[in-house]
Design a protein around this motif. Structure first.
Motif, mmCIF file in Angstrom:
data_model
loop_
_atom_site.group_PDB
_atom_site.id
_atom_site.type_symbol
_atom_site.label_atom_id
_atom_site.label_comp_id
_atom_site.label_asym_id
_atom_site.label_seq_id
_atom_site.Cartn_x
_atom_site.Cartn_y
_atom_site.Cartn_z
ATOM 1 N N ASP A 158 0.830 -1.204 0.000
ATOM 2 C CA ASP A 158 0.000 0.000 0.000
ATOM 3 C C ASP A 158 0.859 1.247 0.000
ATOM 4 O OD1 ASP A 158 -2.233 -1.596 0.032
ATOM 5 O OD2 ASP A 158 -2.483 -1.503 2.224
ATOM 6 N N ALA A 159 1.937 1.236 0.781
ATOM 7 C CA ALA A 159 2.815 2.410 0.828
ATOM 8 C C ALA A 159 3.529 2.611 -0.500
ATOM 9 C CB ALA A 159 3.828 2.249 1.951
ATOM 10 N N THR A 162 1.272 4.322 -2.786
ATOM 11 C CA THR A 162 1.060 5.727 -2.419
ATOM 12 C C THR A 162 2.297 6.561 -2.684
ATOM 13 O OG1 THR A 162 -0.393 4.941 -0.661
ATOM 14 C CG2 THR A 162 0.273 7.227 -0.540
ATOM 15 N N ASP A 239 -3.407 14.541 3.962
ATOM 16 C CA ASP A 239 -3.900 13.234 3.524
ATOM 17 C C ASP A 239 -3.270 12.141 4.403
ATOM 18 O OD1 ASP A 239 -4.061 10.690 2.120
ATOM 19 O OD2 ASP A 239 -4.890 11.857 0.451
ATOM 20 N N GLU A 240 -4.134 11.292 5.012
ATOM 21 C CA GLU A 240 -3.630 10.280 5.955
ATOM 22 C C GLU A 240 -2.785 9.230 5.270
ATOM 23 O OE1 GLU A 240 -2.978 9.148 9.789
ATOM 24 O OE2 GLU A 240 -4.112 10.892 9.070
ATOM 25 N N ASP A 241 -3.125 8.839 4.002
ATOM 26 C CA ASP A 241 -2.296 7.859 3.297
ATOM 27 C C ASP A 241 -0.919 8.419 3.017
ATOM 28 O OD1 ASP A 241 -4.344 6.035 3.333
ATOM 29 O OD2 ASP A 241 -5.125 6.630 1.365
ATOM 30 N N LYS A 244 1.118 8.457 6.312
ATOM 31 C CA LYS A 244 1.674 7.161 6.717
ATOM 32 C C LYS A 244 2.924 6.817 5.927
ATOM 33 C CE LYS A 244 -2.705 5.164 8.281
ATOM 34 N NZ LYS A 244 -3.714 4.092 8.057
ATOM 35 N N THR A 245 2.842 7.052 4.581
ATOM 36 C CA THR A 245 4.018 6.752 3.746
ATOM 37 C C THR A 245 5.175 7.675 4.082
ATOM 38 O OG1 THR A 245 2.539 6.020 1.980
ATOM 39 C CG2 THR A 245 4.817 6.497 1.379
#
Length: 793
Positions: A158-159, A162, A239-241, A244-245
């Motif tokens: 997922d990272a 992103t 943006d939360e995504d 996280k990345t």
């Protein structure tokens, strides 16, 4: 556990040569003269060592004064100016306060921030050059993964998906490096705040040769820095995504830039502790400290104790003989106290005092409590935690209750002195010690530890509560002191059991715990005796019952007497058929032997019994029963036969048992029980009168022959032993109802037994080697020569 001790003793004795001095030799003569020099040296060394274990802060002046008491005495005026010393609790509290006031020292390294920010910016530029698209091309993903791996970064799928969008975010490099820069500008500690050596809320930061003091809350530790980084990224990206990345990319570049200087911090702590004053005030010369009939307050006690310590310090500073006087006084005081114990041992326990090993055991038992008192004094904890009863219980278990009580009194005096003449500690020690002695003087089961714990806890709770109530102690402090006493009462028996096991093996001393183990009839030696010599086995059990009852009657060690009786005839295992109790078929091997050879065989069961016992690792206390249960008796039947055969003089010594005569009450009891059991069992129709006459005759004969001369038995003891024997034997040979069937069969039995009656009538002691004629007044049945021979066998 005693089984383990028995096995260790067996292995130890196999490696040790057992040598016996030849009677009349120089070795015997030398050993007969007791040398008490080692014993005296042990006690002198104990006194000397204890002298230097007295706490220097404890004094002998004013120790009987308590807060709330009314001082009855002359007015006390300060002879000179002296400081009022803090109590140990106050001083420790001030030391802790000084230690916590020192801020930890950290050194700032500005190069860390610049280096990590540069590395993060370089990584972002490299990733942008890869021009990674969102098509999940395997070769492109592999290239990016390798690039991240060089920086120690691992991204999830997922990272990675992103990541292209993050790299296309405007000013992404400035936003990520800016988040790092904000943390580094505050400062990142290389030590968690919870692990700082002091409780100070400030730290000292050294940077470029200058030092500043700042609040600790303005700086980050590792966990706080990670939370702050996440918060800064949320503010920058939204943006939360993406956050996280970005967090996974930035986190590896978060390194401490404030390094803890342990050496400098510890130096400052030590300096702060050294600067803590031990005094909290001064008393001027000629100042009144306390007046007569004035109520004692804590301030009075502080001044009086400080005065006593100041006097002791002045004397020590004078040097020479004056400085040594306190130590000499303590040494002489200890010599007087220990001298009481030494005189008791010399007059009342000569056998114990004659053995330097047992004396050393006594000294070690005393030293254990002295050492515990020294450690408690050094630790500044309650004196109620001193396990004083351990010494009382050890002396009682290894020796007797009398020595245990004397040792308790001596221990109480020494502990009270080491605590600064505390009367309460000495009194509590004596009371608890007496309870401990009464709890362990007679160990007959494994539950003694639990029973002793319950008794000691109860004794401590009651005694401590009474003493604290007499002092009007507040309930909160009373409850704490009672709890200390209860803990002491709970742990002392446990310590005693552990020490007893170790000391029992180290000093080769037999305790009741070992005797309980040896009394088990499943012991290998007893099982072998039951199989190979069943008659001897049952005879030994009966002798054990008689000996136990007699020992109880005169206050001797009944357990030792019973166990010694079980093993006294184990020498018959090898040639059981030569002893009449094992001749079930009626054949007697002695009929084919010369009297001298028969005498040798009978005497040999003593020698072989000792050898078998040593090989099995039996304690010396049990081996003594094997050696002494026949004493030096004459094997009269074979002696008379030899005189008839040789028709001349015969060396009587060759027909006597080798001895020695019984040396203790227990071995003397077993000698008597051995003879009595054999004689009574041979009676044709035992009744109360015949049994009592036989028992009395046997005891009187042993007394007249001098076999009891070396034992401590008294005439009163012999009378009580006789009564105990008769009572037990009457229980065994009690009368019973004669049933009709038995009445009808009785004439036939009498006719069939005429021929064998004379053989079974002899009141013989199976191995005592004497003619049956000695008991003719108790059994008027005619005796054959054959029955006399069996009696000696």
């Amino acid at each position: 556990m005693p089984a383990i001790i028995q096995e260790l003793r067996r292995r130890f004795k196999r490696q040790r040569k057992h040598t016996d001095a030849v009677p009349g030799s120089k070795q015997t003569a030398a050993s007969s003269r007791t040398d008490y020099l080692p014993q005296a040296a042990f006690f002198l060394v104990l006194a000397l060592v204890t002298t230097f274990m007295f706490p220097k802060s404890k004094t002998y002046q004013f120790t009987d004064l308590k807060v709330g008491d009314v001082y009855i005495g002359e007015e006390i005026i300060a002879p000179f100016t002296f400081p009022i010393n803090k109590s140990p609790e106050e001083y420790e509290r001030d030391v802790e306060r000084a230690r916590n006031s020192v801020p930890p020292v950290f050194v700032r390294d500005d190069s860390v921030a610049e280096e990590q920010i540069r590395l993060l910016a370089g990584l972002l530029q490299t990733l942008k050059r890869e021009e990674l698209s969102g098509k999940h091309d395997s070769s492109q993903i592999s290239t990016v993964t390798q690039t991240l791996g060089r920086y120690g970064i691992s991204l999830s799928e997922d990272a990675l998906r992103t990541l292209p969008r993050l790299l296309k975010t405007p000013n992404v490099t400035a936003k990520l490096t800016g988040a790092l820069r904000r943390i580094y500008s505050s400062g990142l500690l290389d030590l968690d705040k919870q692990h700082l050596p002091t409780a100070s809320k400030r730290i000292s930061v050294v940077s470029n040769g200058s030092e500043i003091m700042d609040e600790l809350r303005f700086y980050y530790d590792k966990a706080q820095a990670q939370d702050a980084l996440l918060q800064h990224l949320r503010e920058a990206l939204g943006d939360e995504d993406l956050v996280k990345t970005a967090y996974l990319l930035t986190l590896p570049f978060l390194k401490p830039n404030l390094h803890y200087n342990e050496a400098e911090t510890q130096r400052r702590i030590d300096e702060a502790v050294r600067n803590v004053p031990r005094a909290k005030g001064m008393v001027l010369e000629r100042e009144r400290i306390i007046d007569s009939h004035e109520r004692v307050t804590p301030e009075h006690l502080e001044k009086l104790r400080s005065l006593a310590e100041a006097l002791a310090e002045r004397r020590a500073q004078e040097g020479g003989f004056a400085s040594a006087l306190p130590y000499i006084s303590r040494f002489l005081f200890l010599c007087i106290i220990l001298g009481v114990l030494v005189f008791y041992l010399y007059w009342q326990e000569p056998k114990v005092f004659a053995s330097w090993q047992k004396t050393l055991l006594i000294v070690l038992a005393l030293f254990f409590t002295i050492l515990m008192t020294f450690l408690v004094n050094r630790s500044n904890v309650s004196g109620l935690l001193i396990p004083v009863t351990v010494t009382s219980m050890l002396l009682t278990i290894f020796f007797n209750s009398r020595l245990g009580f004397v040792g308790t009194v001596v221990t109480a005096l020494i502990v009270g002195a080491m605590r600064g003449n505390e009367f309460a500690i000495a009194a509590i020690t004596i009371i608890a010690g007496v309870v401990a002695v009464s709890s362990v003087y007679r160990v007959r089961s494994r539950s003694w530890v639990l029973k002793t714990i319950l008794k000691l806890v109860g004794a401590y709770v009651v005694t401590v509560a009474i003493f604290e109530l007499l002092r009007y102690t507040p309930f909160s402090k009373l409850a704490v002191n009672v709890a200390y006493g209860a803990v002491n009462g709970f742990l002392s028996p446990i310590f005693t059991y552990g020490l007893a096991v170790v000391l029992e093996f180290a000093f080769d001393v037999t305790t009741d715990m070992t005797l309980l183990e040896l009394s088990d009839l499943n012991q290998p030696l007893l099982r072998e005796l039951a199989v190979r010599a069943p008659g001897t086995y049952h005879h030994s059990l009966m002798v054990g019952n008689l000996a136990e009852a007699a020992a109880e009657a005169i206050g001797a060690n009944s357990l030792l007497a019973r166990v010694g009786a079980y093993y006294h005839d184990i020498g018959k295992i090898e040639k059981p058929e030569y002893f009449i109790e094992n001749q079930a078929d009626g054949r007697n091997p002695h009929d084919k032997l010369t009297p001298s050879m028969s005498a040798l065989i009978l005497a040999n069961h003593i020698r072989r019994g000792v050898e078998i016992a040593k090989e099995a690792g039996l304690p010396d206390e049990i081996i003594a029963f094997i050696r002494e249960h026949q004493g030096t008796q004459l094997m009269r039947y074979f002696y008379e036969r030899a005189k008839e055969t040789n028709q001349g003089e015969v060396d009587e010594q060759k027909f006597r048992y080798p001895g020695p005569k019984p040396q203790s009450r227990e071995t003397a009891i077993v000698m008597l029980a051995d003879a009595v059991e054999a004689a009574v069992r041979s009676l044709k129709q035992p009744n109360a009168t015949r049994i009592r006459q036989t028992v009395h005759s046997i005891i009187q004969q042993r007394f007249n022959e001098g076999e009891l001369n070396e034992s401590p038995l008294t005439l009163r003891d012999l009378s009580r032993i006789e009564d105990a024997f008769v009572q037990v034997l009457m229980g065994v040979y009690h009368s019973r109802i004669e049933y009709p069937e038995e009445k009808e069969a009785q004439p036939q039995a009498e006719n069939g037994g005429k021929e064998s009656g004379a053989k079974q009538a002899a009141p013989a002691e199976e191995e005592n080697g004497q003619a049956n004629g000695k008991n003719s007044q108790h059994d008027k049945a005619p005796r054959s020569k054959e029955s006399d021979q069996k009696a000696d066998s």
